[in-house]
Design an enzyme around this catalytic site. Structure first.
Site, short mmCIF file in Angstrom:
data_model
loop_
_atom_site.label_atom_id
_atom_site.label_comp_id
_atom_site.label_asym_id
_atom_site.label_seq_id
_atom_site.Cartn_x
_atom_site.Cartn_y
_atom_site.Cartn_z
N ASP A 13 1.78 -8.33 -8.98
CA ASP A 13 1.78 -8.28 -7.51
C ASP A 13 0.64 -7.40 -7.01
OD1 ASP A 13 4.18 -9.80 -7.23
OD2 ASP A 13 5.31 -8.05 -7.91
N ASP B 188 -14.81 -9.21 -2.07
CA ASP B 188 -13.88 -9.33 -0.95
C ASP B 188 -14.61 -9.06 0.37
OD1 ASP B 188 -14.18 -6.60 -0.84
OD2 ASP B 188 -12.14 -6.12 -1.45
N ASP C 184 -13.61 2.72 -5.27
CA ASP C 184 -15.07 2.70 -5.32
C ASP C 184 -15.56 3.43 -6.57
OD1 ASP C 184 -17.76 2.75 -4.94
OD2 ASP C 184 -17.71 3.60 -2.91
N HIS D 239 -2.18 6.93 -1.44
CA HIS D 239 -2.48 6.42 -0.10
C HIS D 239 -2.66 4.89 -0.14
CE1 HIS D 239 -4.56 6.45 3.91
NE2 HIS D 239 -5.12 5.36 3.38
N GLU D 240 -3.49 4.43 -1.08
CA GLU D 240 -3.77 2.98 -1.14
C GLU D 240 -2.50 2.18 -1.44
OE1 GLU D 240 -6.42 1.95 0.06
OE2 GLU D 240 -7.42 3.90 0.06
N HIS E 104 -0.63 1.24 1.47
CA HIS E 104 -1.10 -0.02 2.08
C HIS E 104 -0.53 -1.21 1.30
CE1 HIS E 104 -3.73 1.95 4.83
NE2 HIS E 104 -4.64 2.33 3.94
N HIS F 148 -2.42 2.83 8.73
CA HIS F 148 -2.78 4.25 8.85
C HIS F 148 -1.89 4.99 9.85
CE1 HIS F 148 -6.99 3.65 7.03
NE2 HIS F 148 -6.10 3.99 6.12
#
Lengths: 404, 80
Positions: A59, A71, A99, A121-122, A125, A131
């Site tokens: 997933d 992307d 990155d 944090h990511e 999302h 945010h």
């Protein structure tokens, strides 16, 4: 907190993830651990379970890439954008990209970015959170270097993720395989990465129930410590903070770690010297000084530096009298007076609390000066005292400040 | 002191890029109405200042620029 348009979520509780490649900046085992800890942060407050897979489609696909990487959002070299992740969905949905032009570390240093913090944090999302504009929240978009030992989610993050998935299930209903607590040690990183073989068994990460914040209006509510801070009043209990501010009407709920991530929970005492914009926190035989969010250097220090004898191992409560520039420290049935001008303990102390404050016969848990009065807290009660006349005015419930 | 023109130009470019990436700002490349562009940019700066709790001046002041230069997540702060 906020969510993405139409609030996409995973429609299942078992979510898989796969680490597609590694950064050369870190040991692979450290990357694995940072990602696993990041998932654990979210599973501890939701019913979600995260399972790592080593092949095929997961997933949440996790990868490191530089510049254009197929992307809509190319990376931009060192600094600037560190990572991004997509809201839950099929295909690229849920995927997290880091990155590779950044220097990734397992530590919080000035020379790199802590992978655990950015990954946590990511993954927020990846689970559906957008945010937050709450400073100190994990989902705040700016990278904030904090000590990640004993890292805990901000209440805003917990509110956000639980709005999408609900709270964790009762412990009885949980699988018995628990994720072992892994607290990294902040130390000098090893230079050369050594490859590690992928494990054959998938790693399942299951939630542990976080401690519950006591209800504001619980008549039995007690506090560890209370202090003013720049016109606001902070009430502490365990890891929780109730924040009463003249700038907003509601009581705000926070955690100590959201304000001062490197301080230990469960303060014994706290007080503010407003003229110096300084708050002191006491825990066992040590104390820390903070100015706003900043912890002053050179702390913690032993409480004996303030003039306490070595027989005093901890402070029950402390309160600063703005008018006399004296700070009163309460230990058992006695109290000390500290002169903030001369930075020394006053002669003639300790004295018995009951001798000078008629009606106060109990040890004091927390103390506060407000509106010209002193408030001494014992258990679920507080005593309003006129310090000039050293007279008990009235007794109230400890949580009378919470508009119950 | 006033900001050097070259630096001002660079800051403006950085701000435009930032607002495009994170605040859904779209510059009209061949617009004859530059004033309209600047007004929309000021609105976006105000939106960004509001998100970060900065004073909402709509101007590219130092605090706003400093915030734009902070390392951050690449996901936009506002919905496009």
């Amino acid at each position: 907190y906020s969510t993405f348009p139409y609030s996409p979520t995973w429609k299942k509780e078992d979510v898989t993830y796969r680490i597609l490649n590694y950064t050369p900046d870190m040991l692979q085992a450290d990357v694995d651990e940072a990602i696993a800890r990041a998932f654990q942060l979210w599973s501890s407050v939701t019913p979600l379970r995260f399972t790592r897979v080593y092949g095929g489609q997961a997933d949440i696909m996790i990868s490191f890439a530089a510049g254009f990487h197929g992307d809509f959002y190319s990376f931009d070299g060192p600094g600037g954008t560190l990572a991004h992740a997509y809201a839950p969905g099929s295909g690229i949905g849920g995927d997290a990209h880091f990155d590779e032009d950044e220097n990734w570390t397992k530590f919080t240093t000035n020379s790199g970015y802590n992978l655990f913090l950015v990954a946590a944090h990511e993954l927020g999302h990846s689970l559906g959170l957008s945010h937050s504009n709450v400073f100190g929240a994990l989902m705040y978009p700016i990278y904030m270097p904090v000590d990640t030992r004993n890292y805990q989610l901000h209440q805003d993050d917990i509110d956000g993720i639980q709005a999408l998935y609900g709270p964790p299930k009762e412990p009885d209903a949980l699988p018995t395989k628990a994720f072992p607590p892994q607290e990294p040690t902040e130390m000098i990183p090893a230079e050369a990465p050594t490859p590690t073989l992928p494990r054959e068994e998938p790693t399942e990460i299951t939630p542990s129930k976080p401690p519950q914040r006591p209800d504001d209006c619980d008549p039995h509510l007690t506090f560890d410590a209370i202090t003013t801070l720049r016109g606001e009043t902070l009430f502490f209990k365990g890891s929780y903070v109730w924040r009463k501010s003249p700038y907003f009407s509601e009581i705000e709920h926070d955690t100590i770690s959201s304000f001062w991530p490197s301080l230990i929970d469960g303060f014994d005492a706290a007080y503010e010297v407003d003229k110096r914009d300084r708050v002191l926190f006491f825990k066992d035989d040590q104390y820390w000084a903070v100015s706003g969010y900043r912890i002053e250097s050179g702390f913690p220090r032993p409480i004996q530096n303030l003039g306490f004898p070595s027989s005093v191992r901890r402070i029950d409560a402390a309160v600063h009298d703005q008018s006399t520039k004296r700070t009163y420290f309460f230990v058992g049935n006695k109290y000390w007076s500290y002169n903030e001008n001369t930075q020394s303990m006053e002669r003639g102390y300790p004295r018995k609390i009951a001798s000078d404050f008629q009606g106060i016969v109990h040890p004091i848990d927390a103390a506060l000066q407000k509106n010209g009065y002193f408030y001494f807290f014992h258990g679920s009660n507080q005593y309003e005292v006129d310090m000039k006349r050293k007279k008990l005015i009235r007794t109230m419930k400890s949580n009378s400040w919470f508009n119950c | 002191f006033p900001v050097a023109p070259e630096k001002e130009q660079k800051d403006m470019q950085l701000a435009k890029k930032y607002l495009e990436n994170f605040y859904d700002f779209k510059e009209e490349k061949h617009s004859l109405f530059k004033a309209k562009d600047l007004s929309r940019m000021a609105d976006k700066i105000r939106e960004m200042q509001s998100f970060f709790g900065l004073e909402m001046t709509g101007e590219l002041n130092q605090k706003t620029l400093d915030m734009m230069k902070q390392p951050r997540c690449g996901i936009p702060d506002v919905r496009s």
